[in-house]
Write a protein that holds these residues in place. Structure first.
Motif, PDB file in Angstrom:
ATOM      1  N   ARG A  77     -25.594 -26.528  -7.833  1.00  0.00           N
ATOM      2  CA  ARG A  77     -24.368 -27.332  -7.870  1.00  0.00           C
ATOM      3  C   ARG A  77     -23.781 -27.427  -9.281  1.00  0.00           C
ATOM      4  O   ARG A  77     -22.570 -27.346  -9.472  1.00  0.00           O
ATOM      5  N   LEU A  78     -24.648 -27.611 -10.273  1.00  0.00           N
ATOM      6  CA  LEU A  78     -24.168 -27.785 -11.639  1.00  0.00           C
ATOM      7  C   LEU A  78     -23.558 -26.503 -12.186  1.00  0.00           C
ATOM      8  O   LEU A  78     -22.444 -26.519 -12.730  1.00  0.00           O
ATOM      9  N   SER A  79     -24.263 -25.393 -12.064  1.00  0.00           N
ATOM     10  CA  SER A  79     -23.735 -24.141 -12.607  1.00  0.00           C
ATOM     11  C   SER A  79     -22.476 -23.707 -11.863  1.00  0.00           C
ATOM     12  O   SER A  79     -21.535 -23.175 -12.481  1.00  0.00           O
ATOM     13  N   PHE A  84     -16.582 -22.837 -12.175  1.00  0.00           N
ATOM     14  CA  PHE A  84     -15.277 -23.106 -11.572  1.00  0.00           C
ATOM     15  C   PHE A  84     -14.368 -23.820 -12.566  1.00  0.00           C
ATOM     16  O   PHE A  84     -13.179 -23.487 -12.697  1.00  0.00           O
ATOM     17  N   LEU A  85     -14.911 -24.795 -13.287  1.00  0.00           N
ATOM     18  CA  LEU A  85     -14.142 -25.487 -14.319  1.00  0.00           C
ATOM     19  C   LEU A  85     -13.670 -24.498 -15.384  1.00  0.00           C
ATOM     20  O   LEU A  85     -12.509 -24.551 -15.827  1.00  0.00           O
ATOM     21  N   PHE A 123     -23.716 -20.577 -18.345  1.00  0.00           N
ATOM     22  CA  PHE A 123     -23.864 -21.545 -17.264  1.00  0.00           C
ATOM     23  C   PHE A 123     -24.760 -21.030 -16.129  1.00  0.00           C
ATOM     24  O   PHE A 123     -25.389 -21.828 -15.436  1.00  0.00           O
ATOM     25  N   LEU A 124     -24.823 -19.733 -15.950  1.00  0.00           N
ATOM     26  CA  LEU A 124     -25.546 -19.178 -14.799  1.00  0.00           C
ATOM     27  C   LEU A 124     -26.954 -18.703 -15.125  1.00  0.00           C
ATOM     28  O   LEU A 124     -27.786 -18.588 -14.222  1.00  0.00           O
TER      29      LEU A 124
END
Length: 510
Positions: A77-79, A84-85, A123-124
Motif C-alpha cells: 500500500r505504501l509503495s 502514484f503521488l 519507493f519500490l
C-alpha cells in the motif's frame, strides 16, 4: 500484478533513453514523448494503487533470482501510494515545463524521466543497496535539473547541493557496508530476520551502521541539523524543478519509515526502531526553524522553501511518534504538503514572470497582468501550507495533534505546531499583502511581453491546487486507505513472507 510492478521504473528509463537518442533535436517531439509517457505512468501507478488496496504485499524478482540473493521490488500500500503521488506530481511538472522552461537548457525531458525512474525505484525496491543505486540515479538527474538554465545564484546553490549529496552518498555506502559486514544481507525483509542473529559483540557495529543510514535519510528529508542545503537549492531551482523536488524530501521520510519499521521493527529485538530517540526532538526543532524562516524571508521563493522545511518537521513529528494513528496522520499530511509545495512553487513562477524587474522580492510593486486570478491561487496554496481550514492541511495537522494526545511530549507537540501555524499564517499573509493587496495602491501596471495566458502552466498550477481540494473532499476514503498502510507497516509479517516465503518468520532468533 506480476511484471507491471517494474513498469514505473522501466517506462521512464526507456523513454529517457529514447528522447536522448531519437528526438533530442526536436523540442516538440520531446514534449510529446515525455507527456505521453507521464500520462501512461499515471495510468499504470493508479492500477498498482487499486491492486495494492485490495491485496497484500507482492514481490517482483528481477531475472527470477530468488530473494534475498537477487534484486527484488515489492509492491504494498505504501509503495503504491508513493509511486502514484510521484506520477501525478510529474504530470503537473512536465506540463508546466513544456510551456518554455524546457528550452532554457539541454535535455530537460530526458533528465526529468530519469528523475522519475530514480524516485519510483527508491519507493519500490526491497533492498537497501538498490535503494542506494536508485538514490544515485535520482540525484544525478536532479543535479542536471537543478542547474537547468544556469545563472550565478543557481550554480552556487547547485554546487552546495551536489557536495552535500555526494557526502551523503559516501556515508550511505559506509552504513551499508557496516550493516552487511555483520548481517550478510541487505534485503530489508531478510534484515528483519538476520538482525536478531547478530552476535552481541557486533551489535554496536550494526547500530552504528543503522544510525549512519538514518543520518543520510535525514539529509534527504531536510531534518535539523542537516537541513541547511534546502533553502538555497529550492529557492534558486527552476520553478518546475523546485515543484518536482517537493517529492524528494518525501523520499527521505519514506526511507526512515520503510527501513526502520521493517529491518529494525518489532522483530529486531534490542535493535527495534533505532530512529525513535532522535527523530521527534529534531522534527520539533525543524518545524520551528522552518517557520521562523518563513517569517524572515525577503524573497517569495525563499519563503516557500522554508515552508517546505517546516512541513517536513510536521511530517517527521508524526513519524517520530511511531504509532499507527500518527503514521496514518503523517502520511495524509505528506500527501497534502507535496501538492501544497508544488502548487506554491508553480504559482510563484507565474507571479515572478509578471513582475519584471521586481522578480520574487517581497517589495511593493505596481499591479501586473492576472493579479486577481493569481491572488486567488496563491491564497488557496497559502492557506493549505499554513494548515488553515477548510483545506487538507488543517485536516492533516488536526489528525497529527489527535495522534499525539497520549505522547509524553504532547504539550511540546501541540504548542509548537499551533504556534508555528500562526507564524506561517503571518508569513504568507505578509507576502500576499505585499504582492497583491498593496500593489493596488501603486500607480501603473507592469507589462511583460508574453505573460498573458500561458495555457499549460496555468493548467499545471490549477491541477496542483485541485489536488489539495481533492484531498479535502475525499479525506474520509483517503484516511481509510492510509489506516491500512499503517497496519501493513506495523504488521511486517506479510511483507516478509511475500519476499522470503511463508516459513521465513520461523527463523527469527535462530
Amino acid at each position: 500484478m506480476g511484471d507491471w510492478i517494474v513498469v514505473p521504473i522501466v517506462l521512464p528509463a526507456v523513454m529517457a533513453a529514447l528522447i536522448v537518442l531519437a528526438v533530442r533535436h526536436d523540442i516538440i517531439l520531446q514534449r510529446v514523448f515525455s507527456i505521453t509517457a507521464t500520462v501512461a505512468l499515471v495510468a499504470v501507478t493508479l492500477s498498482l494503487l487499486v491492486y495494492a488496496s485490495g491485496n497484500g504485499p507482492e514481490m517482483y524478482a528481477l531475472s527470477d533470482w530468488p530473494a534475498p540473493f537477487g534484486i527484488v521490488l515489492v509492491l504494498d500500500r505504501l509503495s503504491a501510494m508513493m509511486v502514484f503521488l510521484t506520477s501525478l506530481l510529474g504530470l503537473g511538472v512536465v506540463l508546466f515545463a513544456s510551456s518554455e522552461w524546457d528550452q532554457r537548457g539541454k535535455h530537460f525531458h530526458a533528465l526529468f524521466q530519469f528523475q522519475l525512474m530514480g524516485v519510483n525505484g527508491a519507493f519500490l525496491t526491497g533492498d537497501i543497496f538498490n535503494l542506494f543505486v536508485f538514490f544515485e540515479v535520482l540525484l544525478i538527474a536532479s543535479y542536471g535539473l537543478m542547474l537547468h538554465g544556469a545563472g550565478a545564484e543557481r550554480l552556487k546553490a547547485g554546487m552546495q547541493y551536489v557536495v552535500i549529496n555526494l557526502t551523503g552518498s559516501s556515508l550511505f555506502l559506509i552504513g551499508v557496508g557496516m550493516i552487511y559486514s555483520v548481517t550478510g544481507t541487505l534485503n530489508m525483509a531478510d534484515l528483519a530476520i538476520q538482525v536478531t542473529n547478530v552476535a552481541s559483540g557486533d551489535a554496536a557495529l550494526l547500530r552504528a551502521g543503522a544510525l549512519i543510514l538514518l543520518l543520510v535519510f535525514c539529509v534527504k528529508a531536510a531534518l535539523v541539523p542537516v537541513h541547511f542545503w534546502l533553502p538555497g537549492t529550492y529557492a534558486n531551482a527552476p520553478a518546475p524543478v523546485a515543484a518536482l523536488f517537493a517529492i524528494m524530501t518525501k523520499v527521505g521520510a519514506y526511507c526512515v519509515l520503510r527501513v526502520y519499521s521493517l529491518a529494525f521493527g518489532d522483530t529486531a529485538g534490542d535493535m527495534a526502531w533505532l530512529a525513535a530517540p532522535y527523530v521527534l526532538p529534531a522534527a520539533l526543532v525543524t518545524l520551528v526553524l522552518g517557520m521562523t524562516g518563513v517569517l524572515a524571508a525577503k524573497r517569495l521563493n525563499s519563503l516557500i522553501a522554508f515552508s517546505v522545511i517546516g512541513s517536513m518537521g510536521t511530517l517527521l513529528i508524526a513519524i517520530g511518534l511511531f504509532t499507527p494513528e500518527a503514521i496514518s496522520a503523517g502520511l495524509y499530511y505528506m500527501l497534502h504538503s507535496t501538492f501544497s509545495a508544488a502548487a506554491l512553487f508553480l504559482i510563484a513562477d507565474l507571479v515572478v514572470s509578471r513582475r519584471g524587474q521586481f522578480g520574487d522580492s517581497l517589495h511593493t510593486a505596481p499591479r501586473f497582468h492576472q493579479t486577481g486570478f493569481l491572488a486567488v491561487l496563491f491564497f488557496i496554496g497559502a492557506i493549505g501550507m499554513a494548515g488553515m481550514p477548510p483545506l487538507s492541511g488543517f485536516i492533516g495537522k488536526l489528525q497529527i495533534l489527535d495522534a499525539a494526545r497520549d505522547s509524553d511530549a504532547m504539550v511540546w507537540i501541540w504548542s509548537i505546531i499551533l504556534v508555528t501555524s500562526l507564524m506561517c499564517i503571518v508569513g504568507f499573509g505578509r507576502a500576499g499583502s505585499v504582492l497583491f493587496w498593496k500593489s493596488a495602491s501603486v500607480d501603473g501596471e507592469i507589462t511583460v511581453e508574453g505573460a498573458k495566458w500561458p495555457v499549460l502552466p496555468i493548467i499545471a498550477s490549477c491541477g496542483m491546487v485541485s489536488g489539495l481540494i481533492a484531498l479535502t473532499i475525499f479525506a474520509g476514503p483517503i484516511t481509510e486507505y492510509l489506516n491500512g498502510v499503517a497496519v501493513q507497516l506495523f504488521d511486517t509479517s506479510h511483507y516478509i513472507e511475500a519476499v522470503l516465503g511463508a516459513n521465513a518468520l520461523s527463523l527469527v532468533g535462530q
